[in-house]
Motif scaffolding. Structure first.
Motif, PDB file in Angstrom:
ATOM      1  N   LEU A 197      26.089   0.552   8.224  1.00 31.16           N
ATOM      2  CA  LEU A 197      25.242   1.575   8.828  1.00 31.16           C
ATOM      3  C   LEU A 197      25.438   2.924   8.141  1.00 31.16           C
ATOM      4  O   LEU A 197      24.483   3.674   7.932  1.00 31.16           O
ATOM      5  N   LEU A 198      26.690   3.203   7.805  1.00 36.70           N
ATOM      6  CA  LEU A 198      27.003   4.480   7.147  1.00 36.70           C
ATOM      7  C   LEU A 198      28.290   4.337   6.358  1.00 36.70           C
ATOM      8  O   LEU A 198      29.292   3.857   6.883  1.00 36.70           O
ATOM      9  N   ALA A 213      28.693  12.389  15.349  1.00 37.24           N
ATOM     10  CA  ALA A 213      27.258  12.556  15.092  1.00 37.24           C
ATOM     11  C   ALA A 213      26.598  11.215  14.832  1.00 37.24           C
ATOM     12  O   ALA A 213      25.480  10.944  15.314  1.00 37.24           O
ATOM     13  N   SER A 214      27.274  10.358  14.087  1.00 36.02           N
ATOM     14  CA  SER A 214      26.734   9.036  13.769  1.00 36.02           C
ATOM     15  C   SER A 214      26.591   8.182  15.016  1.00 36.02           C
ATOM     16  O   SER A 214      25.560   7.519  15.221  1.00 36.02           O
ATOM     17  N   ILE A 215      27.616   8.201  15.857  1.00 35.02           N
ATOM     18  CA  ILE A 215      27.580   7.405  17.091  1.00 35.02           C
ATOM     19  C   ILE A 215      26.489   7.914  18.025  1.00 35.02           C
ATOM     20  O   ILE A 215      25.738   7.122  18.618  1.00 35.02           O
ATOM     21  N   THR A 216      26.400   9.216  18.175  1.00 36.25           N
ATOM     22  CA  THR A 216      25.387   9.809  19.057  1.00 36.25           C
ATOM     23  C   THR A 216      23.983   9.369  18.642  1.00 36.25           C
ATOM     24  O   THR A 216      23.147   9.004  19.481  1.00 36.25           O
ATOM     25  N   THR A 217      23.709   9.376  17.353  1.00 33.11           N
ATOM     26  CA  THR A 217      22.396   8.984  16.858  1.00 33.11           C
ATOM     27  C   THR A 217      22.196   7.479  16.977  1.00 33.11           C
ATOM     28  O   THR A 217      21.108   7.010  17.310  1.00 33.11           O
ATOM     29  N   SER A 222      18.371   4.895  16.844  1.00 32.97           N
ATOM     30  CA  SER A 222      17.688   5.525  15.717  1.00 32.97           C
ATOM     31  C   SER A 222      17.815   4.667  14.468  1.00 32.97           C
ATOM     32  O   SER A 222      18.628   3.734  14.387  1.00 32.97           O
ATOM     33  N   SER A 223      17.033   5.000  13.461  1.00 29.64           N
ATOM     34  CA  SER A 223      17.074   4.265  12.200  1.00 29.64           C
ATOM     35  C   SER A 223      18.312   4.646  11.409  1.00 29.64           C
ATOM     36  O   SER A 223      18.967   5.665  11.683  1.00 29.64           O
ATOM     37  N   SER A 224      18.631   3.841  10.407  1.00 28.89           N
ATOM     38  CA  SER A 224      19.788   4.135   9.565  1.00 28.89           C
ATOM     39  C   SER A 224      19.608   5.453   8.817  1.00 28.89           C
ATOM     40  O   SER A 224      20.572   6.187   8.590  1.00 28.89           O
ATOM     41  N   LEU A 225      18.370   5.774   8.455  1.00 28.65           N
ATOM     42  CA  LEU A 225      18.112   7.048   7.774  1.00 28.65           C
ATOM     43  C   LEU A 225      18.372   8.231   8.699  1.00 28.65           C
ATOM     44  O   LEU A 225      18.885   9.271   8.267  1.00 28.65           O
ATOM     45  N   SER A 251      25.470   7.204   2.642  1.00 26.32           N
ATOM     46  CA  SER A 251      24.526   6.158   2.284  1.00 26.32           C
ATOM     47  C   SER A 251      24.478   5.125   3.398  1.00 26.32           C
ATOM     48  O   SER A 251      25.444   4.940   4.136  1.00 26.32           O
ATOM     49  N   SER A 252      23.331   4.447   3.508  1.00 31.34           N
ATOM     50  CA  SER A 252      23.165   3.361   4.484  1.00 31.34           C
ATOM     51  C   SER A 252      22.704   2.106   3.740  1.00 31.34           C
ATOM     52  O   SER A 252      21.863   2.205   2.832  1.00 31.34           O
ATOM     53  N   GLY A 253      23.245   0.973   4.122  1.00 26.60           N
ATOM     54  CA  GLY A 253      22.842  -0.264   3.475  1.00 26.60           C
ATOM     55  C   GLY A 253      23.443  -0.414   2.095  1.00 26.60           C
ATOM     56  O   GLY A 253      24.189   0.427   1.605  1.00 26.60           O
TER      57      GLY A 253
END
Length: 254
Positions: A197-198, A213-217, A222-225, A251-253
Motif C-alpha cells: 500500500l505504501l 496519515a496513511s492509516i487515517t486515509t 481511499s485509493s492507494s494514490l 510509492s504504492s504498488g
C-alpha cells in the motif's frame, strides 16, 4: 419458524458487526545505534533496549507517544504482556469514532531481523494472534486487516529465509516505513503475495506522523494514490522537505 428467523437475524447481525471491526498490527524495530547499520542518533534515542526513550517508540514522534499523546482520535486502552522476549513492549489502541483497534509491538533493536521476519510472515497471513479485550476477540498478526513495519531497513544488511504459504485469501495491505523499502522488500512482499500500500524509494525518517496519515486515509477506503498523497503531505509538514520531494519518496504498488 419465526424463532428460526430471529436466531438467523441475530447471528447475521453478530457476524456483520464482527466483520466491520478492523485491526491493524504495527511492527516496530527500535532504533539501535549498536546493533543496526544506521547513522548514529543521540545515545538516549538510539538505545534499542529502552522503549521509553527510543526514537521510534517513546520519543516525541515515536509510535507509542504519537498515537497516545498527539492524536485525539486514538486512545491507548492497555499495555499487554507477550510471550516473546524479543518484544519489549506491546500496546493496544482503540479508535474513538471507528470500530478499529491498533496493536503496536516494540521489538528489541538487536532483534530487528526477528521483527522483520514476523512482519513478513504476518503479511503472508501467517502467525495469527488472538487478543481479548472487554470480552471482544480481536485478530492480529496474519489475521489483521493492515500490517505495518516501522524502523531501519534491515534487509540492507541481512537476508531472511521464510517459508511463504500460498494463500487464497485477499492480499494483505502492508505499509513499510523504512529507507528504500520498495527496493529491498519487493522480493519478499511478492513472495508473501501482499499488497504494498505504501513504501519508500529513498532515505526517510520512519516516524509516526506518516503512519498515522496513511492509516487515517486507509480507513476512509481511499485509493492507494490518495494514501500516498496523505503520507507525502504529513512527511512534508514535519520534515519541511517540499511536496515534490515528499511525493517522490513514497510509492504504492510494484
Amino acid at each position: 419458524m419465526k424463532k428460526t428467523i430471529v436466531l438467523f437475524l441475530i447471528s447475521f447481525i453478530a457476524v456483520k458487526s464482527f466483520s466491520q471491526t478492523k485491526t491493524i498490527h504495527v511492527f516496530v524495530a527500535l532504533c539501535d545505534n549498536k546493533n543496526q547499520g544506521i547513522v548514529p542518533v543521540p545515545k538516549k534515542l538510539g538505545n534499542g533496549q529502552d522503549p521509553k526513550n527510543n526514537l521510534y517508540w517513546g520519543a516525541l514522534y515515536g509510535v507509542k507517544s504519537f498515537f497516545k499523546y498527539k492524536k485525539k482520535d486514538w486512545k491507548m486502552i492497555s499495555t499487554l504482556k507477550t510471550n516473546s522476549s524479543d518484544i519489549l513492549e506491546r500496546v493496544l489502541f482503540k479508535h474513538k469514532t471507528r470500530d478499529v483497534y491498533l496493536l503496536a509491538d516494540a521489538y528489541d533493536g538487536k532483534k530487528i531481523k526477528t521483527c522483520t521476519e514476523d512482519f513478513l510472515k504476518a503479511s503472508n497471513h501467517q502467525n495469527e494472534e488472538n487478543i481479548i479485550t472487554d470480552s471482544i476477540k480481536l485478530k492480529f498478526g496474519g489475521a489483521s486487516n493492515l500490517i505495518a513495519y516501522v524502523g531501519h531497513d534491515g534487509l540492507m544488511e541481512f537476508d531472511v529465509n521464510i517459508d511463504y504459504q500460498k494463500c487464497k485469501e485477499k492480499k494483505k495491505d502492508v505499509i513499510i516505513l523504512a529507507c528504500f523499502s520498495k527496493h529491498y522488500f519487493s522480493k519478499e512482499i511478492k513472495q508473501a503475495n501482499a499488497n504494498p500500500l505504501l513504501w519508500t524509494t529513498n532515505l526517510m525518517a520512519p516516524e509516526a506522523y506518516t503512519l498515522d496519515a496513511s492509516i487515517t486515509t486507509w480507513l476512509k477506503q481511499s485509493s492507494s494514490l490518495q494514501i500516498k498523497e496523505s503520507a507525502a503531505k504529513a512527511y512534508h509538514k514535519y520534515q519541511k522537505c517540499g511536496m515534490r520531494g515528499a511525493r517522490s519518496l513514497f510509492s504504492s504498488g510494484f
